[in-house]
Design a protein around this motif. Sequence first.
Motif, PDB file in Angstrom:
ATOM      1  N   THR A  80       0.952  -1.189   0.041  1.00 39.88           N
ATOM      2  CA  THR A  80       0.052  -0.088   0.106  1.00 39.88           C
ATOM      3  C   THR A  80       0.720   1.286  -0.074  1.00 39.88           C
ATOM      4  N   ILE A  81       2.204   1.168  -0.014  1.00 37.83           N
ATOM      5  CA  ILE A  81       3.074   2.433   0.082  1.00 37.83           C
ATOM      6  C   ILE A  81       3.985   2.399  -1.225  1.00 37.83           C
ATOM      7  N   ALA A  82       3.395   1.964  -2.149  1.00 34.08           N
ATOM      8  CA  ALA A  82       4.153   2.213  -3.548  1.00 34.08           C
ATOM      9  C   ALA A  82       3.933   3.460  -3.884  1.00 34.08           C
ATOM     10  N   PRO A  83       4.803   4.097  -4.734  1.00 36.40           N
ATOM     11  CA  PRO A  83       6.089   3.275  -5.355  1.00 36.40           C
ATOM     12  C   PRO A  83       7.341   3.341  -4.017  1.00 36.40           C
ATOM     13  N   MET A  84       7.738   2.270  -4.151  1.00 40.33           N
ATOM     14  CA  MET A  84       9.017   2.076  -3.291  1.00 40.33           C
ATOM     15  C   MET A  84      10.289   1.851  -4.186  1.00 40.33           C
ATOM     16  N   GLN A  85      11.255   2.761  -3.856  1.00 39.68           N
ATOM     17  CA  GLN A  85      12.422   2.987  -4.741  1.00 39.68           C
ATOM     18  C   GLN A  85      13.727   2.038  -4.279  1.00 39.68           C
ATOM     19  N   LEU A  86      14.234   1.517  -5.202  1.00 42.32           N
ATOM     20  CA  LEU A  86      15.522   0.892  -4.932  1.00 42.32           C
ATOM     21  C   LEU A  86      16.684   1.389  -5.634  1.00 42.32           C
ATOM     22  N   ASP A  87      17.798   0.630  -5.257  1.00 45.32           N
ATOM     23  CA  ASP A  87      19.237   1.089  -5.943  1.00 45.32           C
ATOM     24  C   ASP A  87      19.948  -0.093  -6.279  1.00 45.32           C
ATOM     25  N   GLY A  88      20.471   0.005  -7.590  1.00 44.21           N
ATOM     26  CA  GLY A  88      21.276  -1.368  -7.989  1.00 44.21           C
ATOM     27  C   GLY A  88      20.771  -1.414  -9.426  1.00 44.21           C
ATOM     28  N   PRO A  89      21.098  -2.798  -9.631  1.00 45.24           N
ATOM     29  CA  PRO A  89      21.273  -3.929  -9.041  1.00 45.24           C
ATOM     30  C   PRO A  89      22.809  -3.736  -8.691  1.00 45.24           C
ATOM     31  N   PHE A  90      23.154  -4.018  -7.191  1.00 40.84           N
ATOM     32  CA  PHE A  90      24.649  -4.264  -6.978  1.00 40.84           C
ATOM     33  C   PHE A  90      25.203  -5.586  -7.090  1.00 40.84           C
ATOM     34  N   ARG A  91      24.297  -6.375  -7.491  1.00 43.43           N
ATOM     35  CA  ARG A  91      24.727  -7.825  -7.543  1.00 43.43           C
ATOM     36  C   ARG A  91      24.010  -8.218  -9.005  1.00 43.43           C
ATOM     37  N   VAL A  92      24.856  -8.635  -9.785  1.00 46.16           N
ATOM     38  CA  VAL A  92      24.200  -9.660 -11.168  1.00 46.16           C
ATOM     39  C   VAL A  92      24.867 -10.616 -11.209  1.00 46.16           C
ATOM     40  N   VAL A  93      24.037 -12.169 -11.280  1.00 44.66           N
ATOM     41  CA  VAL A  93      24.809 -13.112 -11.524  1.00 44.66           C
ATOM     42  C   VAL A  93      24.265 -13.829 -12.594  1.00 44.66           C
ATOM     43  N   GLU A  94      24.794 -14.022 -13.636  1.00 43.55           N
ATOM     44  CA  GLU A  94      24.131 -14.921 -14.913  1.00 43.55           C
ATOM     45  C   GLU A  94      24.213 -16.479 -14.573  1.00 43.55           C
ATOM     46  N   GLY A  95      22.893 -17.162 -14.524  1.00 43.42           N
ATOM     47  CA  GLY A  95      23.085 -18.573 -14.242  1.00 43.42           C
ATOM     48  C   GLY A  95      22.360 -19.155 -15.654  1.00 43.42           C
ATOM     49  N   ASP A  96      21.915 -20.346 -15.569  1.00 46.73           N
ATOM     50  CA  ASP A  96      21.358 -20.861 -16.756  1.00 46.73           C
ATOM     51  C   ASP A  96      20.045 -20.880 -16.453  1.00 46.73           C
ATOM     52  N   GLY A  97      19.078 -20.168 -17.243  1.00 43.70           N
ATOM     53  CA  GLY A  97      17.763 -19.923 -17.258  1.00 43.70           C
ATOM     54  C   GLY A  97      17.397 -19.150 -16.236  1.00 43.70           C
ATOM     55  N   VAL A  98      18.306 -18.439 -15.538  1.00 49.49           N
ATOM     56  CA  VAL A  98      17.943 -17.327 -14.476  1.00 49.49           C
ATOM     57  C   VAL A  98      19.112 -16.270 -14.384  1.00 49.49           C
ATOM     58  N   THR A  99      18.549 -14.927 -13.867  1.00 50.04           N
ATOM     59  CA  THR A  99      19.599 -14.259 -13.529  1.00 50.04           C
ATOM     60  C   THR A  99      19.255 -13.720 -12.057  1.00 50.04           C
ATOM     61  N   HIS A 100      20.266 -13.698 -11.138  1.00 45.14           N
ATOM     62  CA  HIS A 100      20.148 -13.481 -10.219  1.00 45.14           C
ATOM     63  C   HIS A 100      20.592 -12.074  -9.681  1.00 45.14           C
ATOM     64  N   LEU A 101      19.513 -11.069  -9.167  1.00 46.96           N
ATOM     65  CA  LEU A 101      19.710  -9.952  -9.195  1.00 46.96           C
ATOM     66  C   LEU A 101      19.525  -9.388  -7.658  1.00 46.96           C
ATOM     67  N   ALA A 102      20.328  -8.210  -7.099  1.00 48.59           N
ATOM     68  CA  ALA A 102      20.268  -7.909  -5.796  1.00 48.59           C
ATOM     69  C   ALA A 102      19.852  -6.399  -5.843  1.00 48.59           C
ATOM     70  N   TYR A 103      19.179  -5.697  -4.984  1.00 44.22           N
ATOM     71  CA  TYR A 103      18.775  -4.330  -4.962  1.00 44.22           C
ATOM     72  C   TYR A 103      18.726  -3.819  -3.524  1.00 44.22           C
ATOM     73  N   ARG A 104      19.170  -2.698  -3.116  1.00 37.09           N
ATOM     74  CA  ARG A 104      19.154  -2.143  -2.038  1.00 37.09           C
ATOM     75  C   ARG A 104      17.652  -1.218  -1.939  1.00 37.09           C
ATOM     76  N   VAL A 105      16.890  -1.357  -0.596  1.00 34.71           N
ATOM     77  CA  VAL A 105      16.020  -0.364  -0.553  1.00 34.71           C
ATOM     78  C   VAL A 105      16.390   1.069  -0.280  1.00 34.71           C
ATOM     79  N   ARG A 106      15.833   1.983  -0.855  1.00 41.81           N
ATOM     80  CA  ARG A 106      16.348   3.221  -0.578  1.00 41.81           C
ATOM     81  C   ARG A 106      15.581   3.877   0.430  1.00 41.81           C
ATOM     82  N   PRO A 107      16.232   4.378   1.573  1.00 40.67           N
ATOM     83  CA  PRO A 107      15.431   4.771   2.707  1.00 40.67           C
ATOM     84  C   PRO A 107      14.409   5.710   2.486  1.00 40.67           C
ATOM     85  N   ALA A 108      13.380   5.624   3.117  1.00 45.10           N
ATOM     86  CA  ALA A 108      12.212   6.569   2.875  1.00 45.10           C
ATOM     87  C   ALA A 108      12.606   8.105   3.436  1.00 45.10           C
ATOM     88  N   GLY A 109      12.024   9.080   2.698  1.00 42.89           N
ATOM     89  CA  GLY A 109      12.569  10.467   3.133  1.00 42.89           C
ATOM     90  C   GLY A 109      12.111  11.454   2.047  1.00 42.89           C
TER      91      GLY A 109
END
Length: 200
Positions: A171-200
């Motif tokens: 219920t509090i969208a939009p939620m903003q993220l930073d990144g991706p700070f990690r990207v790993v390419e697998g077979d049939g999948v991409t692993h992604l990681a994002y940081r949640v941007r502090p509310a302000g």
Amino acid sequence: MTKVTTGATMSLDGYIADASHGGFEHLFQWYGSGDVETPTANPEMTFRTSAASAHHLRELNERTGALVVGRRLFDMTNGWGGRHPMDVPVVVVTHSVPEGWERESESFVFVTDGIVSAIDRAKALAGDKEVGVNGGTIAAQVVEARLLDEVHVDLVPVVLGAGIPLFAGLTIAPMQLDGPFRVVEGDGVTHLAYRVRPAG
């Protein structure tokens, strides 16, 4: 400070399950798409992925000290037969302790007074490791409580067309993220990681 993360395997159109809480034969194909074995605490569950995904899974297991899940997932898996495959304690957010289970054991802790208490309990169990939160409504509750630090997505090349989003009922969208700070390419999948941007 203990980091709180959520993650899920997700379709290209943003769903972690189809509308009937299924679709996993499409979403989870990558867990069996390679020849590198990653055993779990369940001797009947061994992942066979690409080398990149196996490395990703090992790092995830090493970082995670406790999990927070909802009652629906606990019931769907029948409590993972008594121990989660990641072999860490699981805090279950529920209105009541399931019949036949103790309120607190080495494997499971049932918290009946809300998501903040569940995260606090999981942090105590995790020590200096991360707390992982399952997707769906539980992840949305953690976001709304301003307790989430990172979002991890295993993005797979399938379009489900409809289903359950990672942050169901947010219920509090939009939620903003930073990144991706990690990207790993697998077979049939991409692993992604994002940081949640502090509310302000």
